[in-house]
Scaffold this active site. Structure first.
Site, mmCIF file in Angstrom:
data_model
loop_
_atom_site.group_PDB
_atom_site.id
_atom_site.type_symbol
_atom_site.label_atom_id
_atom_site.label_comp_id
_atom_site.label_asym_id
_atom_site.label_seq_id
_atom_site.Cartn_x
_atom_site.Cartn_y
_atom_site.Cartn_z
ATOM 1 N N ARG A 1 1.192 2.169 -3.799
ATOM 2 C CA ARG A 1 0.328 1.923 -4.292
ATOM 3 C C ARG A 1 0.030 3.765 -3.384
ATOM 4 N NH1 ARG A 1 -5.114 -1.065 -4.262
ATOM 5 N NH2 ARG A 1 -4.826 0.222 -5.560
ATOM 6 N N SER B 1 -15.987 -2.199 -13.511
ATOM 7 C CA SER B 1 -16.148 -3.566 -14.526
ATOM 8 C C SER B 1 -17.613 -4.360 -13.217
ATOM 9 C CB SER B 1 -15.510 -5.122 -14.231
ATOM 10 O OG SER B 1 -14.899 -5.208 -12.105
ATOM 11 N N TYR C 1 1.019 -1.477 -0.074
ATOM 12 C CA TYR C 1 -0.026 -0.016 0.200
ATOM 13 C C TYR C 1 0.974 1.610 -0.092
ATOM 14 C CZ TYR C 1 -4.312 -2.736 0.201
ATOM 15 O OH TYR C 1 -5.482 -3.699 -0.050
ATOM 16 N N GLY D 1 -16.441 3.473 -15.204
ATOM 17 C CA GLY D 1 -15.008 2.800 -15.224
ATOM 18 C C GLY D 1 -15.510 1.619 -14.267
ATOM 19 N N HIS E 1 -14.585 1.874 -0.634
ATOM 20 C CA HIS E 1 -13.516 1.078 -0.106
ATOM 21 C C HIS E 1 -11.973 1.423 0.796
ATOM 22 C CE1 HIS E 1 -15.076 -2.230 -3.586
ATOM 23 N NE2 HIS E 1 -15.952 -2.059 -2.082
ATOM 24 N N GLN F 1 -15.431 3.346 -5.552
ATOM 25 C CA GLN F 1 -14.525 2.699 -4.986
ATOM 26 C C GLN F 1 -13.031 2.676 -5.099
ATOM 27 O OE1 GLN F 1 -16.261 -1.366 -7.288
ATOM 28 N NE2 GLN F 1 -16.925 0.070 -8.469
ATOM 29 N N ASN F 2 -12.734 3.489 -5.902
ATOM 30 C CA ASN F 2 -11.201 4.092 -5.344
ATOM 31 C C ASN F 2 -10.794 4.707 -4.596
ATOM 32 O OD1 ASN F 2 -11.261 3.418 -8.226
ATOM 33 N ND2 ASN F 2 -11.785 5.410 -8.990
ATOM 34 N N VAL F 3 -9.687 4.146 -4.367
ATOM 35 C CA VAL F 3 -9.086 4.913 -3.242
ATOM 36 C C VAL F 3 -7.850 5.895 -2.779
ATOM 37 C CG1 VAL F 3 -9.013 2.406 -1.954
ATOM 38 C CG2 VAL F 3 -6.806 2.545 -3.128
ATOM 39 N N ASP F 4 -7.656 6.373 -3.968
ATOM 40 C CA ASP F 4 -6.686 7.579 -4.540
ATOM 41 C C ASP F 4 -8.025 9.233 -4.020
ATOM 42 O OD1 ASP F 4 -7.964 6.741 -8.331
ATOM 43 O OD2 ASP F 4 -8.373 8.229 -6.984
HETATM 44 P P1 OAD Z 1 -11.967 -2.994 -12.383
HETATM 45 O O1 OAD Z 1 -10.458 -2.545 -13.217
HETATM 46 O O2 OAD Z 1 -12.592 -4.293 -11.921
HETATM 47 O O3 OAD Z 1 -13.313 -2.414 -13.681
HETATM 48 C C1 OAD Z 1 -12.359 -1.139 -14.656
HETATM 49 C C2 OAD Z 1 -12.918 -0.830 -15.134
HETATM 50 O O4 OAD Z 1 -12.793 -0.001 -16.036
HETATM 51 C C3 OAD Z 1 -13.209 -1.759 -16.717
HETATM 52 O O5 OAD Z 1 -14.702 -2.069 -16.821
HETATM 53 C C4 OAD Z 1 -12.541 -1.492 -17.437
HETATM 54 O O6 OAD Z 1 -13.622 -1.482 -19.269
HETATM 55 C C5 OAD Z 1 -13.041 0.176 -17.516
HETATM 56 N N1 OAD Z 1 -11.956 1.118 -17.639
HETATM 57 C C6 OAD Z 1 -10.940 1.003 -18.511
HETATM 58 N N2 OAD Z 1 -10.357 1.489 -18.814
HETATM 59 C C7 OAD Z 1 -10.345 3.221 -18.664
HETATM 60 C C8 OAD Z 1 -11.578 4.438 -18.954
HETATM 61 N N3 OAD Z 1 -9.620 4.699 -18.871
HETATM 62 N N4 OAD Z 1 -12.082 5.190 -18.659
HETATM 63 C C9 OAD Z 1 -12.978 3.957 -18.031
HETATM 64 N N5 OAD Z 1 -13.532 3.425 -17.813
HETATM 65 C C10 OAD Z 1 -12.235 2.661 -17.867
HETATM 66 O O7 OAD Z 1 -12.198 -2.078 -11.149
HETATM 67 P P2 OAD Z 1 -13.096 -1.499 -10.177
HETATM 68 O O8 OAD Z 1 -14.640 -1.905 -11.341
HETATM 69 O O9 OAD Z 1 -12.616 -0.551 -10.380
HETATM 70 O O10 OAD Z 1 -11.556 -3.414 -4.508
HETATM 71 O O11 OAD Z 1 -13.362 -2.421 -8.981
HETATM 72 C C11 OAD Z 1 -13.569 -2.771 -8.617
HETATM 73 C C12 OAD Z 1 -12.889 -3.286 -7.038
HETATM 74 O O12 OAD Z 1 -12.776 -4.157 -7.648
HETATM 75 C C13 OAD Z 1 -12.171 -2.427 -6.845
HETATM 76 O O13 OAD Z 1 -12.829 -1.150 -5.412
HETATM 77 C C14 OAD Z 1 -11.226 -3.476 -5.377
HETATM 78 C C15 OAD Z 1 -11.193 -4.578 -6.282
HETATM 79 O O14 OAD Z 1 -11.278 -5.636 -5.958
HETATM 80 C C16 OAD Z 1 -11.259 -3.661 -3.296
HETATM 81 O O15 OAD Z 1 -10.405 -2.758 -3.229
HETATM 82 C C17 OAD Z 1 -12.618 -3.904 -2.094
#
Ligand code: OAD
Length: 231
Positions: free
Chosen positions: A56, A177, A53, A175, A104, A86-89
Site C-alpha cells: 500500500r 462512508s 502495508y 469521501g 488512523h 482517516q487516510n494513511v496516504d
Molecule cells: P470507505 O471505503 O468506507 O468509504 C469511501 C467513501 O468514498 C464512500 O462513501 C464512497 O461513496 C466515497 N467515494 C468513492 N469514490 C469517491 C470519489 N471519487 N469522490 C468522493 N467520494 C468518493 O472509506 P472510509 O470512509 O475512508 O479504518 O473508511 C473509513 C475507515 O474504514 C478507514 O480509515 C479504515 C477503514 O476500515 C482504519 O484503517 C482504522
C-alpha cells in the site's frame, strides 16, 4: 479568520487511483481485513502484515494528489484550514495542505513495538527506504511496525480531533462512508451554528441537522465548493 475543518476519507483519494475500503468489498488486495489490519494478525503473521502495508505504501507513493486535494490546499490562502483525515496516504501533504491530522496513522511512518511513542520516517529507518521488513528495529532494538491504527486499537488523536471540530465555523466531509467510529462521530462535536457540507457521489446516512449534501465526485464537488469560497 473563518476556521474550516475538513474531514476526509478514502473517497478523496479514489480519483488518484487508491482503492477505497468499501468499494473493494471489504477486501484489501485480496486479503480479509482481519488478516492484515489487527494486532492479532501482527502476532500471527507479521511478515504478511508488513508486506501488505509495503504494497500500500508503494501504491500511495506512485499516486498523485488530485484536483480535490489541490483545491483544499488553495483554501489556505484565505481561511484557517484544518484537515482531519482517516487516510494513511500523504496526498494532502503533497498537494500543499499544511494542517493535517491523520486519525488512523500514516503509511510513511514506522513505530517501535516496544514504545509506541517512538515514531520514525520509513525512509530513514529501513534498508531500501520503502519497505519495513522483519529485523528493522527501533533504537531500543525492538521490531518496527507500520504506524497505522489497526482494528481494535485506540485512536490516539481522537480527543485532539474533537477539540478541533468544536471550533469549526464550517465543516466539510469528503469521501467517507461515515461507518467507522470514533472517527465518524466527530461531526457531532461541530457547533450547531456551523455550516456543514458533505461531498460524496453516494451520500452516506448522517443524522445531523442542517447538513448540505453535494452528490458529486471529489474532483468536481470540492473544486466547485472551493471556487465559490475563494470568489
Ligand atoms: P470507505 O471505503 O468506507 O468509504 C469511501 C467513501 O468514498 C464512500 O462513501 C464512497 O461513496 C466515497 N467515494 C468513492 N469514490 C469517491 C470519489 N471519487 N469522490 C468522493 N467520494 C468518493 O472509506 P472510509 O470512509 O475512508 O479504518 O473508511 C473509513 C475507515 O474504514 C478507514 O480509515 C479504515 C477503514 O476500515 C482504519 O484503517 C482504522
Amino acid at each position: 479568520m473563518q476556521r474550516i475543518v475538513v474531514f476526509t476519507g478514502a473517497g478523496i483519494s479514489a480519483e488518484s487511483g487508491l482503492k477505497t475500503f468499501r468499494d473493494a468489498g471489504g477486501l484489501w488486495e485480496n486479503h480479509r481485513v482481519e488478516e492484515v489490519a489487527s494486532p492479532e494478525a501482527w502476532q500471527e503473521n507479521p511478515e504478511l502484515v508488513l508486506q501488505f502495508y509495503n504494497e500500500r505504501r508503494r501504491q500511495a507513493q506512485a499516486a498523485q494528489p488530485n484536483a480535490a486535494h489541490l483545491a483544499l490546499a488553495q483554501l489556505e490562502r484565505r481561511f484557517d484550514v484544518q484537515i482531519i483525515t482517516q487516510n494513511v496516504d500523504d496526498l494532502h501533504e503533497r498537494a500543499g495542505s499544511t494542517n493535517i491530522l491523520h486519525l488512523h496513522g500514516e503509511l510513511g511512518k514506522a513505530r517501535s513495538t516496544l514504545d509506541g511513542r517512538l515514531v520514525y520516517n520509513v525512509a530513514a529507518v529501513t534498508k531500501n527506504g520503502v519497505d519495513i521488513v522483519l529485523g528493522d528495529q527501533c533504537e531500543l532494538g525492538s521490531q518496527l511496525r507500520p504506524h497505522i491504527v489497526w482494528f481494535g486499537e485506540i485512536v490516539p488523536d481522537i480527543r485532539r480531533a474533537s477539540r478541533l471540530c468544536e471550533k469549526a465555523d464550517f465543516f466539510v466531509v469528503i469521501g467517507t462512508s461515515m461507518l467507522v467510529h470514533p472517527a465518524a462521530s466527530l461531526i457531532h462535536y461541530v457547533p450547531q451554528a456551523a455550516a456543514k457540507v458533505l461531498i460524496d457521489p453516494d451520500i452516506p446516512v448522517v443524522n445531523v441537522p442542517n447538513l448540505y449534501s453535494i452528490r458529486e465526485k471529489a474532483t468536481i464537488g470540492v473544486v466547485r465548493m472551493v471556487e465559490q469560497l475563494l470568489k
